[in-house]
Motif scaffolding. Structure first.
Motif, short mmCIF file in Angstrom:
data_model
loop_
_atom_site.label_atom_id
_atom_site.label_comp_id
_atom_site.label_asym_id
_atom_site.label_seq_id
_atom_site.Cartn_x
_atom_site.Cartn_y
_atom_site.Cartn_z
N GLU A 81 0.58 -1.23 -0.04
CA GLU A 81 -0.10 0.39 0.04
C GLU A 81 0.37 1.12 0.00
O GLU A 81 0.57 2.47 -0.38
N TYR A 94 -1.97 -4.31 -7.44
CA TYR A 94 -3.34 -4.75 -6.89
C TYR A 94 -3.37 -5.48 -6.67
O TYR A 94 -3.76 -6.47 -5.90
N ARG A 101 -4.54 -10.53 0.77
CA ARG A 101 -5.63 -10.62 0.67
C ARG A 101 -6.69 -12.26 0.60
O ARG A 101 -7.05 -12.64 1.84
N GLN A 112 -12.12 -7.36 -4.72
CA GLN A 112 -12.47 -6.51 -4.68
C GLN A 112 -11.29 -5.65 -5.19
O GLN A 112 -11.23 -4.44 -6.20
N ARG A 116 -10.43 -3.29 -8.93
CA ARG A 116 -10.03 -2.61 -8.98
C ARG A 116 -8.82 -3.05 -10.40
O ARG A 116 -8.62 -1.53 -10.92
N THR A 119 -9.25 -2.13 -13.87
CA THR A 119 -9.02 -0.17 -13.59
C THR A 119 -8.24 0.29 -14.61
O THR A 119 -8.12 0.99 -14.48
N SER B 410 -7.00 6.82 -5.16
CA SER B 410 -6.98 5.18 -5.04
C SER B 410 -7.48 5.04 -4.05
O SER B 410 -7.14 4.07 -3.71
N THR B 411 -7.25 5.58 -3.32
CA THR B 411 -7.25 5.21 -1.73
C THR B 411 -8.15 5.39 -0.72
O THR B 411 -7.92 5.33 0.74
N GLY B 555 -12.56 7.07 -8.80
CA GLY B 555 -11.60 5.89 -8.24
C GLY B 555 -13.08 4.90 -9.24
O GLY B 555 -12.37 3.66 -9.28
N ASN B 556 -12.52 4.96 -10.85
CA ASN B 556 -13.18 4.34 -12.03
C ASN B 556 -14.41 3.55 -11.76
O ASN B 556 -14.58 2.25 -11.89
N PHE B 558 -15.43 2.68 -8.28
CA PHE B 558 -15.02 2.08 -7.32
C PHE B 558 -15.60 2.72 -6.23
O PHE B 558 -15.27 3.96 -6.03
N ASP B 580 -6.77 -0.44 6.30
CA ASP B 580 -5.95 -0.86 4.91
C ASP B 580 -6.88 -0.27 4.08
O ASP B 580 -7.64 0.22 4.20
N LEU B 581 -6.37 -0.32 2.70
CA LEU B 581 -6.88 -0.25 0.92
C LEU B 581 -8.69 -0.40 1.56
O LEU B 581 -8.32 -2.21 1.88
N VAL B 583 -11.96 -1.26 -1.19
CA VAL B 583 -12.52 -0.51 -1.96
C VAL B 583 -13.93 -1.21 -2.58
O VAL B 583 -13.80 -2.71 -1.99
N GLU B 584 -14.93 -0.64 -2.68
CA GLU B 584 -16.04 -1.61 -3.23
C GLU B 584 -16.20 -1.06 -4.99
O GLU B 584 -17.32 0.09 -5.02
N GLN B 585 -16.66 -2.27 -5.43
CA GLN B 585 -17.33 -2.10 -7.18
C GLN B 585 -18.69 -1.05 -7.08
O GLN B 585 -19.48 -2.48 -5.99
#
Lengths: 162, 750
Positions: A81, A94, A101, A112, A116, A119, B410-411, B555-556, B558, B580-581, B583-585
C-alpha cells in the motif's frame, strides 16, 4: 564538592547496564535500528538468484514478497500500500495486494482489489490474466462457483489457463 | 507516653497511606500522555513530484534548521537545487526510519536523485512526519517518553551536578540540604529555599501541590523516602527526566527532556550538543524566566553558568567547555509542528468511533494520519491568493467563506481540508458540517444512470423546455442558466455545458428511481428526498459528501471511503489499528470511463474551459462546476492523476454573489492543482472501449470529415452505421453501406 568520577560512576553504571539490557526492550537503540533497516533494504530472497530492485516501488514489492514468505501478511500489505501511494498506476500492486488478502482469507477484499486493479491496467495481458486469476480464486473462496468460472475463463482468455 | 504511642500509630497509618499513593502511581501508568497526531510523511525517491522549494518549505515546517554544518539530525543545507538533510529518523507504525544524511538533487518540479553521504544511491527514504497536535485541545502535559539509556550521559550527570549532587548518596532526602534550607528560611523569615533532592522534586511534581507549606514539605520528604525504598536510582532518574516541566506553548505544557529537545532545538535528545543539553538543564530552575525564545540573554547567562558547573565538576573537558560557551543559543525559531483544526476535527470524529476519550487523553497513543503537509499548505495558499479577487468580483454582501477538501482517488486518503477561509481558526467546520445545495455537481449521476440504461456519449438529447409534474402535483420547470434552449446536443455536450433542460429531460427518460439509485451508490451517506429537482442539485450536501461522491468517479467506479487515519499505535501494545485499502465496485468501470471522458470535456469546451489557460494544456483534467439558484453557491469538483479536490465558495448567510462555479470556485481549484502538480497520466483505456468518430448529430463518420470528433464507446453500444461526411438528418434514414473504405493511414492512426 564531589569529583567528576564520584558523580559519573553511578551514571555510567546505569547507562552501561541499560545498554546491555537494550536488546530486551521493545524500542531498539539507534545502532540496532540501522542494522534492522539494512536487513530490510536487502531482502532475504533466494541467494542464488539475487534480485536488485530498480525503483522504490520494486524495492517495496521485494520487501513485501519477503514478508509474505514469512507469513507476515500485515507487513506485506502495508509495504504494497505504501508503494501504491507512490504510484497508483501500477496494476501489479493491486494484484499483489489481492494475493495478500487471499493469503489472509479475506476473499471479499481480494476480489474487489483485483477488480479495481483491472481498471488501471491497459493492454498488458499478463497482468489482466493475473488479476482475473486472483478474482477467480477470491470468488471460489466465497463459494461463488459460477463467478469463479467466469473469472477463470477471462484469465484464460489472457493466456493463463489453469 | 500514650500520646506518643497514638502519634506513632497515626504516623504509621499515614505512612501506609503515602506508601500506597507512591506505589499506585509508579507501578501503573506513570504518566498520562495525550495521543499525538502526525501527518503523512514525505516520501523521498528519484522521480518524486517534489521541488527543492517545496522540500525546503516542508523542512522548515518540520522544524529543521538551516546550518553551516549538518552534524546534527534536524539540520539541512541548501545550495541551488541541492539539499543536504540530516534526517531525524522516526519510529513509524510499519517501519523504523533511520536518522541519516541524505543528499537530494532536484530539477524543476521533481526530485532527481537521492544519495547517502558516501554517494551511494538510496531508493527510498522518508522524512519524519509533521506533528499536528493533540486530539483534544486543552491544558495538558505533553511529553515524548525516552528511556534513560538513550539520554546523553553528560546531560544526566550534568543534571545531577546542578540539581542534586548527592543524588547517589542520599535515600531520598538530604539532611544537609534541609538544614541549609531551614537556616536560609529562618534567617529570611519565610519559606524560600527548598533544599529538595531530585527524588523530592519528582514526588512533588507527581503527587503534591506546589504550595510551600510545612505539611506539604513533610509529606514530600516521607514520600521521597518511600520512593527510594521501593525503586532504584535509575528508575527514579528516568522518571524525573521524563517528568520535569520545561516549557509552555499556549495551553500545552512541555514536559521531559525528550520533548524539550524537539521543542527548543528541533533535534532528538540523543543527538543534542553540549551547549544544548546545558540549556535544557538550566531551564529547570525557571522555564518561563529562562525561556530562551523570550529571554535569550538571561537564558544564555544561565546556560553558561550550567556549563561552568559541569566543567568545574569534571563532567566536561576544558576544550569542550570553551567550545560550548562560545556557541549561540541555537534555538529553533518555531517548534516543528503545525495546527490544522479542520482536519483535526475529522480525525477526532473518526477516532471517536473506536476509542474512548480517556484513552486518547492518557494512553500515549500515536495517531498516523493521511494529512499531506504540501497539499494542505498548497490549499491554504490557493485560497489566500485567489479569494481577494473572487471576493471583489462577488459584489456586495457578507464576506465570502470557503471550504475545501483534497483527497487521493486511489485510496480515499484525505490529504488536506479547510473548514473556512481562515485555516487557523477552529470554528464551524464547513467542510464537514455545512449543507449547501450542490447544483450541477449532481448531474453526473443523471448521465451515469443514462449510460447504464444504454445511452452513449453520442446520444442526442433534447434541450427543449421541459415541465415535470411531481407526485405532489407541483410543476417543476427547470430553465437553462442562459435562459435559452440549445437544440439537440449530444449527451456529452449536454453534460459539459451543464444544460439544465437537457439533464432534466434525460433524467426523466432514464427514470428517477435509476438516478437515485446511482446517487446512492456514489456513496452519499444519506438519502435525498425523491423529487426530480434533486437531479439538478436542489439538495444540500457538505463538501465532504461531495468529495465522497466524486471519489467514486475518480476511483473508476469503485467506492473508496474517505479516510483520515492510517494507523493507531500504542506505546506498549504496538499497532492497535490499521486502515487498509478498502474498495468496492459500484459501477461498471467502462461506463465510468465514458463519464470521466465527459467530465474531461467539461474542462476542454464546457463550463470549466478556462482551465485550458489556467493550467498547462497537456494536463488531463476532469471536473464539474456547480452553481445554485441566484448564485448562492459556487462549486468545483474535479480530479487529475491521483489528486481530487472539491471547493465550495459562498456566504454564511446564504446571500447571493455575482459568481458561478467557474468564476468562484474553479480559480481556487486551478491554483491548488498548479501547486500540487500531480502526475499527469490518464487511466488506461479499457479493452472494451473503442474510440470512433462521430458528427454533430452523433452518427459515425470517417475521421477526415470536418466536424468529426472522436468519442469513446463501449464495444457493442456504438452506432452501427457509418455515413458520409456531408450526410445529415437522422442516422436511420441515411445508412450508407458504401462508405469509402478508410485509407491505410486512417487505419493506422485511428
Amino acid at each position: 564538592m564531589g569529583t567528576f568520577v564520584q558523580l559519573i560512576r553511578p551514571v555510567a553504571l546505569i547507562v552501561s547496564a541499560a545498554l546491555l539490557l537494550a536488546g530486551c526492550v521493545s524500542q531498539p537503540g539507534p545502532s540496532e535500528r540501522m542494522i534492522q533497516q539494512e536487513k530490510r533494504i536487502t531482502p532475504d530472497l533466494d541467494s542464488s538468484a539475487p534480485v536488485l530492485p530498480k525503483s522504490p516501488v520494486d524495492n517495496l514489492r521485494l520487501q513485501a514478497q519477503a514478508a509474505q514468505a514469512e507469513g507476515n501478511w500485515d507487513r506485506a500489505a502495508g509495504l504494497l500500500e505504501r508503494a501504491l501511494r507512490l504510484d497508483s498506476r501500477e496494476a501489479d500492486l493491486y494484484a499483489e495486494i489481492a494475493e495478500v488478502r487471499l493469503g489472509q482469507g479475506r476473499f471479499v477484499d481480494a476480489e474487489q482489489i483485483a477488480l479495481r486493479g483491472l481498471t488501471v491496467n491497459s493492454g498488458n495481458e499478463e497482468r489482466s490474466a493475473r488479476l482475473w486469476y486472483a478474482v477467480a480464486q477470491a470468488r471460489s473462496g466465497q463459494g461463488n462457483v459460477e463467478g469463479a468460472r467466469q473469472a477463470r475463463a477471462q484469465a484464460c482468455e489472457f493466456g493463463r489457463c489453469e | 507516653m500514650q500520646a506518643t504511642l497514638i502519634g506513632l500509630a497515626v504516623l504509621i497509618a499515614w505512612m501506609f497511606y503515602l506508601n500506597a499513593v507512591v506505589r499506585e502511581r509508579f507501578e501503573g501508568q506513570r504518566f498520562t500522555i495525550p495521543a499525538r497526531v502526525y501527518s503523512e510523511a514525505q516520501e523521498l525517491y528519484a522521480g518524486a513530484p517534489l521541488s527543492a522549494d517545496q522540500a525546503q518549505v516542508l523542512l522548515e515546517q518540520l522544524g529543521y534548521r538551516t546550518a553551516g554544518r549538518i552534524d546534527q539530525p534536524g539540520r539541512y543545507q541548501r545550495s541551488g537545487q541541492t539539499l543536504r538533510v540530516h534526517t531525524r529518523g522516526f519510529n513509524f507504525w510499519d517501519e523504523v526510519e533511520p536518522s541519516r544524511i541524505l543528499v537530494l538533487d532536484f530539477a524543476g518540479d521533481s526530485l532527481q536523485s537521492i544519495r547517502d553521504i558516501s554517494n551511494n544511491p538510496i531508493l527510498l527514504a522518508r522524512l519524519d512526519p509533521l506533528f499536528i497536535g493533540q486530539v483534544y485541545p486543552g491544558n495538558r502535559e505533553d511529553r515524548l517518553l525516552m528511556p534513560l539509556q538513550v539520554m546523553p550521559p553528560t546531560l544526566v550527570a550534568g543534571l545531577i551536578v546542578v540539581e542534586d549532587r548527592h543524588f547517589f548518596e542520599h535515600h531520598g532526602v538530604s539532611i544537609t540540604g534541609i538544614a541549609r534550607a531551614l537556616w536560609a528560611n529562618v534567617t529570611s523569615g519565610s519559606i524560600e529555599q527548598g533544599g529538595s533532592t531530585l527524588t523530592q522534586q519528582l514526588v512533588k511534581n507527581l503527587y503534591l501541590s506546589p504550595d510551600q507549606t510545612l505539611w506539604r514539605k513533610g509529606n514530600e520528604a516521607l514520600m521521597a523516602l518511600l520512593m527510594e525504598w521501593h525503586y532504584d536510582k535509575a528508575t527514579i532518574l528516568e522518571a524525573y527526566l521524563n517528568e520535569v516541566y520545561i516549557g509552555q506553548q499556549g495551553q500545552r505544557s512541555v514536559n521531559g527532556f525528550g520533548l524539550g529537545a524537539q521543542f527548543f532545538f528541533g533535534t532528538p535528545l540523543p543527538a543534542l550538543d553540549l551547549h544544548q543539553q546545558a540549556m535544557l538543564v538550566g531551564l529547570i530552575k525557571g522555564p518561563s524566566y529562562y525561556n530562551p525564545r523570550r529571554n535569550p540573554e538571561r537564558a544564555l547567562t544561565r546556560r553558561n553558568l550550567v556549563l561552568r558547573l559541569w566543567y568545574e565538576s569534571g563532567i566536561i573537558e576544558q576544550l569542550d567547555y570553551q567550545q560550548a560557551i562560545n556557541q549561540p543559543l541555537d534555538i529553533s525559531t518555531a517548534p516543528g509542528q503545525a495546527s490544522f483544526p479542520a482536519f483535526m476535527d475529522l480525525v477526532r470524529r473518526q477516532l471517536a468511533e473506536g476509542y474512548r476519550k480517556d484513552d486518547l487523553l492518557a494512553e500515549g497513543l500515536t495517531v498516523f494520519t493521511t494529512l499531506n503537509p504540501l497539499a494542505q499548505s498548497g490549499l491554504e495558499r490557493a485560497v489566500e491568493r485567489r479569494m481577494p479577487a473572487i471576493e471583489s468580483a462577488a459584489g456586495p454582501g457578507e464576506p465570502l467563506e470557503t471550504a475545501a477538501l483534497v483527497s487521493r482517488p486511489s485510496t480515499g486518503d484525505v490529504l488536506a481540508m479547510l473548514g473556512g477561509r481562515r485555516p487557523e481558526v477552529a470554528g464551524f467546520n464547513r467542510a464537514l458540517d455545512s449543507r449547501r445545495p450542490v447544483g450541477s455537481l449532481m448531474k453526473p449521476a443523471v448521465y451515469l444512470a443514462a449510460l447504464e440504461q444504454g445511452y452513449t456519449l453520442a446520444s442526442p438529447v433534447s434541450d427543449a423546455e421541459v415541465t415535470v409534474s411531481g407526485a405532489d402535483g407541483n410543476l417543476w420547470q427547470p430553465r437553462n442558466y442562459d435562459k435559452e434552449s440549445h437544440g439537440t446536443p449530444l449527451l456529452i455536450d449536454a453534460l459539459s455545458n451543464s444544460y439544465n433542460q437537457a439533464t432534466a429531460r434525460l433524467g426523466m427518460e432514464v427514470g428517477l428511481a435509476n438516478v437515485f439509485d446511482v446517487i446512492d451508490r456514489m456513496g452519499i451517506d444519506e438519502t435525498p428526498p425523491p423529487v426530480p429537482s434533486v437531479m439538478l442539485g436542489a439538495h444540500g450536501l457538505s463538501p465532504y459528501q461531495v468529495a465522497q461522491f466524486y471519489q467514486t468517479i475518480s476511483g473508476n467506479g469503485f467506492y473508496t471511503p474517505l479516510n483520515a487515519i492510517r494507523a493507531v499505535v500504542h506505546p506498549q501494545q504496538g499497532v492497535l489499528q490499521r486502515f487498509d485499502l478498502s474498495v468496492e465496485q459500484r459501477f461498471d468501470p467502462e461506463q465510468v470511463f465514458l463519464l470521466q471522458d465527459a467530465l474531461h470535456q467539461v474542462t476542454l469546451t464546457g463550463t470549466a474551459r478556462s482551465l485550458q489557460w489556467r493550467l498547462p494544456q497537456n494536463w488531463w483534467l476532469a471536473g464539474k462546476t456547480g452553481t445554485t439558484d441566484d448564485n448562492r453557491d459556487a462549486w468545483f469538483a474535479g480530479y487529475s492523476g491521483d489528486r481530487q479536490a472539491v471547493v465550495w465558495v459562498g456566504r454564511d448567510n446564504n446571500g447571493t454573489m455575482a459568481l458561478t462555479g467557474s468564476s468562484g470556485a474553479l480559480p481556487i481549484w486551478a491554483e491548488l492543482m498548479a501547486e500540487l502538480a500531480p502526475i499527469q497520466e490518464r487511466r488506461g483505456q479499457p479493452a472494451r472501449v473503442e474510440y470512433l468518430h462521430v458528427n454533430p448529430v452523433g452518427a459515425v463518420v470517417p475521421a477526415r470529415c470536418d466536424d468529426a470528433r472522436s468519442l469513446p464507446f463501449i464495444k457493442g453500444t456504438e452506432p452501427q452505421a457509418q455515413r458520409r461526411c456531408n450526410a445529415d438528418g437522422p442516422a436511420s434514414d441515411l445508412i450508407d453501406n458504401e462508405v469509402e473504405k478508410p485509407s491505410i493511414w486512417e487505419r493506422l492512426f485511428n
